[in-house]
Design an enzyme around this catalytic site. Sequence first.
Site, PDB file in Angstrom:
ATOM      1  N   CYS A 158       0.813  -1.224   0.000  1.00 28.49           N
ATOM      2  CA  CYS A 158       0.000   0.000   0.000  1.00 28.49           C
ATOM      3  C   CYS A 158       0.843   1.269   0.000  1.00 28.49           C
ATOM      4  O   CYS A 158       0.319   2.355  -0.249  1.00 28.49           O
ATOM      5  CB  CYS A 158      -0.939   0.016   1.201  1.00 28.49           C
TER       6      CYS A 158
HETATM    7  N1  COA Z   1     -20.129  -9.637   7.835  1.00 30.39           N
HETATM    8  C1  COA Z   1     -20.684  -9.681   9.057  1.00 30.39           C
HETATM    9  N2  COA Z   1     -19.978  -9.837  10.200  1.00 30.39           N
HETATM   10  C2  COA Z   1     -18.648 -10.006  10.076  1.00 30.39           C
HETATM   11  C3  COA Z   1     -17.996  -9.974   8.831  1.00 30.39           C
HETATM   12  C4  COA Z   1     -18.798  -9.782   7.674  1.00 30.39           C
HETATM   13  N3  COA Z   1     -18.279  -9.745   6.441  1.00 30.39           N
HETATM   14  N4  COA Z   1     -16.664 -10.121   9.010  1.00 30.39           N
HETATM   15  C5  COA Z   1     -16.475 -10.234  10.335  1.00 30.39           C
HETATM   16  N5  COA Z   1     -17.678 -10.161  10.981  1.00 30.39           N
HETATM   17  C6  COA Z   1     -17.922 -10.254  12.425  1.00 30.39           C
HETATM   18  C7  COA Z   1     -16.883 -11.122  13.112  1.00 30.39           C
HETATM   19  O1  COA Z   1     -17.276 -12.476  13.057  1.00 30.39           O
HETATM   20  C8  COA Z   1     -16.892 -10.574  14.522  1.00 30.39           C
HETATM   21  O2  COA Z   1     -17.981 -11.097  15.212  1.00 30.39           O
HETATM   22  P1  COA Z   1     -17.874 -11.464  16.776  1.00 30.39           P
HETATM   23  O3  COA Z   1     -17.616 -10.131  17.444  1.00 30.39           O
HETATM   24  O4  COA Z   1     -19.205 -12.051  17.062  1.00 30.39           O
HETATM   25  O5  COA Z   1     -16.714 -12.403  16.892  1.00 30.39           O
HETATM   26  C9  COA Z   1     -17.177  -9.068  14.315  1.00 30.39           C
HETATM   27  O6  COA Z   1     -17.781  -8.956  13.009  1.00 30.39           O
HETATM   28  C10 COA Z   1     -15.926  -8.213  14.358  1.00 30.39           C
HETATM   29  O7  COA Z   1     -14.956  -8.741  13.429  1.00 30.39           O
HETATM   30  P2  COA Z   1     -13.530  -8.120  13.211  1.00 30.39           P
HETATM   31  O8  COA Z   1     -12.851  -8.804  12.075  1.00 30.39           O
HETATM   32  O9  COA Z   1     -12.808  -8.085  14.497  1.00 30.39           O
HETATM   33  O10 COA Z   1     -13.952  -6.642  12.707  1.00 30.39           O
HETATM   34  P3  COA Z   1     -13.244  -5.249  12.847  1.00 30.39           P
HETATM   35  O11 COA Z   1     -14.195  -4.349  13.528  1.00 30.39           O
HETATM   36  O12 COA Z   1     -11.859  -5.332  13.359  1.00 30.39           O
HETATM   37  O13 COA Z   1     -13.161  -4.776  11.320  1.00 30.39           O
HETATM   38  C11 COA Z   1     -11.586  -4.654   9.492  1.00 30.39           C
HETATM   39  C12 COA Z   1     -12.453  -5.537  10.364  1.00 30.39           C
HETATM   40  C13 COA Z   1     -10.749  -5.548   8.617  1.00 30.39           C
HETATM   41  C14 COA Z   1     -12.489  -3.789   8.621  1.00 30.39           C
HETATM   42  C15 COA Z   1     -10.709  -3.740  10.383  1.00 30.39           C
HETATM   43  O14 COA Z   1     -10.059  -4.498  11.370  1.00 30.39           O
HETATM   44  C16 COA Z   1      -9.655  -3.001   9.586  1.00 30.39           C
HETATM   45  O15 COA Z   1      -9.948  -2.279   8.649  1.00 30.39           O
HETATM   46  N6  COA Z   1      -8.404  -3.099   9.990  1.00 30.39           N
HETATM   47  C17 COA Z   1      -7.296  -2.437   9.304  1.00 30.39           C
HETATM   48  C18 COA Z   1      -7.102  -3.122   8.023  1.00 30.39           C
HETATM   49  C19 COA Z   1      -6.093  -2.463   7.144  1.00 30.39           C
HETATM   50  O16 COA Z   1      -5.850  -1.283   7.155  1.00 30.39           O
HETATM   51  N7  COA Z   1      -5.486  -3.245   6.338  1.00 30.39           N
HETATM   52  C20 COA Z   1      -4.559  -2.754   5.424  1.00 30.39           C
HETATM   53  C21 COA Z   1      -4.806  -3.440   4.184  1.00 30.39           C
HETATM   54  S1  COA Z   1      -3.763  -2.795   3.002  1.00 30.39           S
END
Ligand code: COA
Length: 375
Positions: A158
Site C-alpha cells: 500500500c
Molecule cells: N459480515 C458480518 N460480520 C462479520 C464480517 C462480515 N463480512 N466479518 C467479520 N464479521 C464479524 C466477526 O465475526 C466478529 O464477530 P464477533 O464479534 O461475534 O466475533 C465481528 O464482526 C468483528 O470482526 P472483526 O474482524 O474483528 O472486525 P473489525 O471491527 O476489526 O473490522 C476490518 C475488520 C478488517 C475492517 C478492520 O479491522 C480493519 O480495517 N483493519 C485495518 C485493516 C487495514 O488497514 N489493512 C490494510 C490493508 S492494506
Amino acid sequence: MSEITPVISATGLYTPPETISNEELVASFNAYVELFNQRHAAEIASGAVEPLQPSSAEFIEKASGIKSRHVMSKASTLDPETMGPRWPERPDDEISVMAEIGVKAARAALESIGRDPEDVDAVLCAASNMQRPYPAMAIEIQQALGIEGFAFDMNVACSSATFGIQTAADFIRSGNARSVLVVSPEICTGHNNMKNRDSHFIFGDVATAVLVEARDMAPARHWEIVGTRLKTVFSNNIRNNFGFLNCATPETIGTPDKLFVQEGRKVFKEVVPMVASMIVDHANDLGIDPASLRRLWLHQANSGMNRLIAQRVLGHEANEDESPTVLDTYGNTSSAGSIIAFHLHNADLAAGDTALICSFGAGYSAGTVFIRKAA
Ligand code: COA
C-alpha cells in the site's frame, strides 16, 4: 552545487466504469456460503466441517466505511463459482491489462499539463502486485507512452506510490532524471480472497499516476515536495504468499494464503500510532506545525484508522475538508488510495498551503510526502 527542487506537476486517474455495491457483493458472498454449506451438508452435520457464516452490508460499512468499489471484471467477481476478475488471456503482442490501465492514468496526467511524453525521462510502476515478474510492467507502460530513458517496477504494497514519489524526487535531486512518472495500477480484486468473510469487501480496482519533475520545467501550478520520509517494520499481519516459488502446482494457486490475508484488528492497533507519530515527527523536523496542515490525503483502508490518525496529527477530529475520504466509493485501492484523494481534492487549496500525502500498509510500510502549493 545547489540542489534541484522536485515538484508534483500533475496527477492522473483511471477509474474502471463497473462498480459493485456492498449489497451486490454480499448477495454474491452469501450465495457462495449457501452453495458451500449445501455441498458440505453431510460433513457439517457430522461436525467435521464448520458451516460458513453469511456476510452483511451493514457490517461492512460500519467496520470499514466502504459503500461501493470500482472493479475491472464485475460479472466474474460476483459469480459465486469464480469470485475474482477473469478475462481471456492476452497474447504477448497485446498490451497487458495492468499496463493498459496504468497508461490511461499516465496519459491523463501528461495531457492535463500538455506534457510531451518525449520530455519524460523515467517511469516507475509502483503497485502492490505485478501481473508478471518480467519484463517490468513499467517498461511496457514506458513503451506504450513513447517515453525514452528507463523504467522499473517497485512493490511496497500500500505504500508503493509514496515510495515511488520519494524515489522519483531523489532522481530529480541527484540530476539523474528531470521528469519521472510514478504509475500505480492496482487490480486489488485479483489478489483478494473474495471467499474470506473477514476481508472479501475490502478492495477495489483503479490506476493513478503522479508526475514528479524538476521545478524549472514544471507548470506554474505545481506542488513543491517539501520533504519525504519512508519507514518499514517487518510484520506478518498483512501477508500474501503468492509467488513462483510458492505456487509449485496449479492446485496451490488460489489457496487462501496465496492471496491477501490480514489480522485486521492488529493492523489497526499497531499501524495507527506508528503512522501518527511518523507524521508528527517528520512535520516537526521540517519546521511544520502538524496542526497547521491544510489537508491530509491519507491512505484509504479504513475510515476509523484515518479518523484516529488525523485526530492525533491535527489535535482535533478532522472533517472531510481536512481529511477527505474516497474509500466510500473506491474501497481500499492499496497504494493508489491517497493519490486518488489528492487528485480529486486539491484544486481548492491556496498558494502557500502545506499539506500531506501519506500511505501505510503491508510490510509494515509507511511513507510521508509533505507538499506546498506553488500557485
Ligand atoms: N459480515 C458480518 N460480520 C462479520 C464480517 C462480515 N463480512 N466479518 C467479520 N464479521 C464479524 C466477526 O465475526 C466478529 O464477530 P464477533 O464479534 O461475534 O466475533 C465481528 O464482526 C468483528 O470482526 P472483526 O474482524 O474483528 O472486525 P473489525 O471491527 O476489526 O473490522 C476490518 C475488520 C478488517 C475492517 C478492520 O479491522 C480493519 O480495517 N483493519 C485495518 C485493516 C487495514 O488497514 N489493512 C490494510 C490493508 S492494506
